[in-house]
Design a protein around this motif. Structure first.
Motif, mmCIF file in Angstrom:
data_model
loop_
_atom_site.group_PDB
_atom_site.id
_atom_site.type_symbol
_atom_site.label_atom_id
_atom_site.label_comp_id
_atom_site.label_asym_id
_atom_site.label_seq_id
_atom_site.Cartn_x
_atom_site.Cartn_y
_atom_site.Cartn_z
ATOM 1 N N LYS A 1 25.527 15.147 26.501
ATOM 2 C CA LYS A 1 24.575 15.558 27.560
ATOM 3 C C LYS A 1 23.846 16.858 27.188
ATOM 4 O O LYS A 1 23.546 17.697 28.046
ATOM 5 C CB LYS A 1 25.267 15.686 28.911
ATOM 6 N N LYS A 2 23.595 17.026 25.896
ATOM 7 C CA LYS A 2 22.854 18.198 25.430
ATOM 8 C C LYS A 2 21.514 17.756 24.852
ATOM 9 O O LYS A 2 21.447 16.718 24.180
ATOM 10 C CB LYS A 2 23.626 18.907 24.310
ATOM 11 N N VAL A 3 20.484 18.573 25.066
ATOM 12 C CA VAL A 3 19.215 18.308 24.378
ATOM 13 C C VAL A 3 19.466 18.522 22.896
ATOM 14 O O VAL A 3 20.047 19.538 22.499
ATOM 15 C CB VAL A 3 18.118 19.303 24.827
ATOM 16 N N VAL A 4 19.038 17.567 22.079
ATOM 17 C CA VAL A 4 19.212 17.759 20.631
ATOM 18 C C VAL A 4 17.865 17.913 19.927
ATOM 19 O O VAL A 4 17.801 18.426 18.818
ATOM 20 C CB VAL A 4 20.024 16.603 19.983
ATOM 21 N N ASN A 5 16.812 17.458 20.557
ATOM 22 C CA ASN A 5 15.498 17.594 19.925
ATOM 23 C C ASN A 5 14.407 17.621 20.999
ATOM 24 O O ASN A 5 14.364 16.752 21.856
ATOM 25 C CB ASN A 5 15.278 16.425 18.944
ATOM 26 N N ASN A 6 13.568 18.660 20.949
ATOM 27 C CA ASN A 6 12.382 18.668 21.837
ATOM 28 C C ASN A 6 11.133 18.956 21.008
ATOM 29 O O ASN A 6 10.174 19.558 21.486
ATOM 30 C CB ASN A 6 12.533 19.657 23.001
ATOM 31 N N ASP A 7 11.184 18.496 19.781
ATOM 32 C CA ASP A 7 10.100 18.752 18.831
ATOM 33 C C ASP A 7 8.999 17.702 19.023
ATOM 34 O O ASP A 7 8.902 16.736 18.269
ATOM 35 C CB ASP A 7 10.679 18.689 17.411
ATOM 36 N N TYR A 8 8.185 17.918 20.062
ATOM 37 C CA TYR A 8 7.159 16.925 20.409
ATOM 38 C C TYR A 8 6.225 16.657 19.251
ATOM 39 O O TYR A 8 5.624 15.599 19.154
ATOM 40 C CB TYR A 8 6.356 17.401 21.632
ATOM 41 N N PHE A 9 6.079 17.644 18.359
ATOM 42 C CA PHE A 9 5.111 17.455 17.283
ATOM 43 C C PHE A 9 5.588 16.415 16.270
ATOM 44 O O PHE A 9 4.825 15.582 15.799
ATOM 45 C CB PHE A 9 4.793 18.789 16.583
ATOM 46 N N LYS A 10 6.902 16.453 15.960
ATOM 47 C CA LYS A 10 7.406 15.555 14.916
ATOM 48 C C LYS A 10 8.109 14.313 15.451
ATOM 49 O O LYS A 10 8.464 13.421 14.686
ATOM 50 C CB LYS A 10 8.392 16.323 14.024
ATOM 51 N N LEU A 11 8.346 14.285 16.747
ATOM 52 C CA LEU A 11 9.155 13.207 17.302
ATOM 53 C C LEU A 11 8.630 11.808 16.948
ATOM 54 O O LEU A 11 9.388 10.930 16.536
ATOM 55 C CB LEU A 11 9.243 13.391 18.825
ATOM 56 N N THR A 12 7.335 11.615 17.084
ATOM 57 C CA THR A 12 6.810 10.274 16.789
ATOM 58 C C THR A 12 7.013 9.945 15.308
ATOM 59 O O THR A 12 7.305 8.805 14.960
ATOM 60 C CB THR A 12 5.313 10.139 17.159
ATOM 61 N N ASN A 13 6.903 10.952 14.455
ATOM 62 C CA ASN A 13 7.090 10.690 13.015
ATOM 63 C C ASN A 13 8.534 10.276 12.713
ATOM 64 O O ASN A 13 8.766 9.422 11.861
ATOM 65 C CB ASN A 13 6.700 11.914 12.176
ATOM 66 N N TYR A 14 9.493 10.855 13.419
ATOM 67 C CA TYR A 14 10.887 10.410 13.228
ATOM 68 C C TYR A 14 11.028 8.944 13.642
ATOM 69 O O TYR A 14 11.635 8.137 12.953
ATOM 70 C CB TYR A 14 11.860 11.262 14.045
ATOM 71 N N LEU A 15 10.453 8.621 14.802
ATOM 72 C CA LEU A 15 10.577 7.230 15.288
ATOM 73 C C LEU A 15 9.938 6.256 14.298
ATOM 74 O O LEU A 15 10.414 5.138 14.103
ATOM 75 C CB LEU A 15 9.911 7.081 16.667
ATOM 76 N N GLU A 16 8.868 6.714 13.663
ATOM 77 C CA GLU A 16 8.116 5.836 12.743
ATOM 78 C C GLU A 16 8.782 5.687 11.374
ATOM 79 O O GLU A 16 8.497 4.746 10.645
ATOM 80 C CB GLU A 16 6.698 6.416 12.545
ATOM 81 N N THR A 17 9.655 6.645 11.007
ATOM 82 C CA THR A 17 10.210 6.635 9.644
ATOM 83 C C THR A 17 11.732 6.389 9.644
ATOM 84 O O THR A 17 12.167 5.279 9.396
ATOM 85 C CB THR A 17 9.873 7.955 8.913
ATOM 86 N N VAL A 18 12.505 7.397 9.994
ATOM 87 C CA VAL A 18 13.964 7.232 9.873
ATOM 88 C C VAL A 18 14.563 6.244 10.874
ATOM 89 O O VAL A 18 15.673 5.742 10.676
ATOM 90 C CB VAL A 18 14.718 8.590 9.957
ATOM 91 N N TRP A 19 13.821 5.921 11.923
ATOM 92 C CA TRP A 19 14.310 4.923 12.881
ATOM 93 C C TRP A 19 13.902 3.501 12.481
ATOM 94 O O TRP A 19 14.141 2.548 13.226
ATOM 95 C CB TRP A 19 13.803 5.252 14.296
ATOM 96 N N LYS A 20 13.327 3.364 11.305
ATOM 97 C CA LYS A 20 12.807 2.061 10.849
ATOM 98 C C LYS A 20 13.827 0.917 10.916
ATOM 99 O O LYS A 20 13.476 -0.205 11.311
ATOM 100 C CB LYS A 20 12.262 2.188 9.421
ATOM 101 N N PRO A 21 15.098 1.162 10.554
ATOM 102 C CA PRO A 21 16.056 0.048 10.623
ATOM 103 C C PRO A 21 16.126 -0.618 12.005
ATOM 104 O O PRO A 21 16.579 -1.757 12.120
ATOM 105 C CB PRO A 21 17.397 0.717 10.276
ATOM 106 N N PHE A 22 15.682 0.086 13.039
ATOM 107 C CA PHE A 22 15.763 -0.475 14.391
ATOM 108 C C PHE A 22 14.425 -1.011 14.918
ATOM 109 O O PHE A 22 14.350 -1.476 16.054
ATOM 110 C CB PHE A 22 16.305 0.584 15.363
#
Ligand SMILES: N[C@@H](CCC(=O)N[C@@H](CS)C(=O)NCC(=O)O)C(=O)O
Length: 337
Positions: free
Chosen positions: A146-167
């Motif tokens: 229940k802790k915030v781990v990331n609020n990096d709005y600038f890079k968040l979409t890039n994470y979803l687009e790259t390292v989250w690729k397996p999903f």
């Protein structure tokens, strides 16, 4: 913890946050010349498989947003385009921000059903009891702690687009193609400073000169993008990229909110033929229009507790948003068709 104890904690928390909000909005973000200076993100650990990175795991995280917020909206669009809805869950705050910050009052009992929190600030406090900034969306919360781990709005979409690729769902678009990343990053930077944050620089300026400078930069860039979109359907050609999502979220709020609330009134979005057609094209694409809530956007920008430009919090009735569904004819620019 008993219900009473829980209520006391929330009250205590609210009082503390109130004082943070009063100082952060008025002093910390305005430079001496009256221009707006955005606070830095506090939780920026990357997602990935390195030791010091946040593990990429289905069901582990919850993305918290409010439909008014352009920074959060872009992560929500990308999550949908890539089919990550069952992988990263979504918690939605009331678009009308309270004096205590974002509140989960749309949910039953006024608390987020997964995290059990009433205010967003609670998960920031869990992550860092000394956190002194504003509790902002988007915020990615680790459901296990229940802790915030990331609020990096600038890079968040890039994470979803790259390292989250397996999903990613099968057949999902490549929003951040490797061969274009440098160009996309470069354009994203411009869009951020001059358009996404450009409207805020107009709205939050505390001097005439700072406002006019931001206004001129914003409209010069919109003129440039208008020209760019006269020959290509999207910013990089026939396919949607991360940059289109970043531009869309500001365009979607332009006429309903910024034009009045932030005084970005040289002209409206509907007065730019190409940008307006482009915005409608995206709006009519699944993932965009279905995550765009114009009523919530208006409420957020005109009726939130921190809104100083509209003290009576009366929400404008117009403009007519049915025009977003009119034909855009942008397919004709596409060389694939
Ligand atoms: N985290 C960034 C960007 C995200 C952001 O500004 N989100 C807004 C909504 S659009 C927010 O959550 N504001 C809460 C507040 O100011 O208390 C920042 O702090 O500037």
């Amino acid at each position: 913890m008993s219900e009473n104890e829980q209520a006391l904690c929330q009250l205590d928390f609210s009082a503390k946050k109130k004082s943070n909000i009063a100082t952060s909005e008025t002093e910390h973000e305005i430079k001496a010349d009256g221009s707006f200076n955005r606070q830095k993100n506090r939780f920026t650990t990357a997602f990935g498989d390195g030791d010091a990175e946040l593990p990429v795991e289905a069901g582990r995280y919850r993305l918290l947003w409010a439909p008014i917020c352009p920074w959060a909206h872009r992560a929500v669009i990308v999550r949908k385009l890539l089919g990550l809805e069952d992988v990263i869950s979504l918690g939605t705050a009331n678009p009308i921000r309270t004096v205590n910050g974002w509140e989960f009052s749309l949910d039953e009992g006024g608390v987020d059903p997964v995290l059990g929190i009433r205010y967003l600030g609670e998960v920031y406090e869990n992550a860092d009891p000394d956190y002194n900034g504003r509790a902002t969306v988007p915020a990615v919360v680790d459901i296990t702690t229940k802790k915030v781990v990331n609020n990096d709005y600038f890079k968040l979409t890039n994470y979803l687009e790259t390292v989250w690729k397996p999903f990613h769902k099968e057949g999902s678009p490549d929003l951040y193609p490797e061969h274009l990343r440098e160009e996309i990053d470069e354009l994203n930077d411009i869009i951020f400073h001059e358009v996404n944050n450009g409207v805020y620089k107009c709205g939050f300026a505390r001097s005439q000169a700072a406002y006019e400078e931001a206004f001129n930069t914003l409209f010069a860039r919109l003129d440039d993008l208008e020209e760019r979109l006269s020959t290509t359907r999207y910013l990089f050609g026939d396919f949607i990229t991360d940059s289109d999502i970043r531009l869309y979220v500001t365009l979607a709020r332009f006429d309903v909110a910024y034009h009045i609330a932030f005084k970005t009134n040289r002209n409206r979005l509907v007065d730019f033929p190409n940008l307006w057609g482009y915005a409608r094209d995206l709006y009519q694409t699944p993932g965009f229009g279905d995550t765009t809530d114009f009523e919530a956007i208006k409420k957020g920008y005109f009726a939130s507790a921190n809104v100083i430009h509209n003290p009576l919090t009366i929400v404008p009735k117009g403009p007519d948003i049915s025009v977003w569904n009119t034909p855009h004819n942008r397919e004709s620019l596409s060389s694939n068709i």
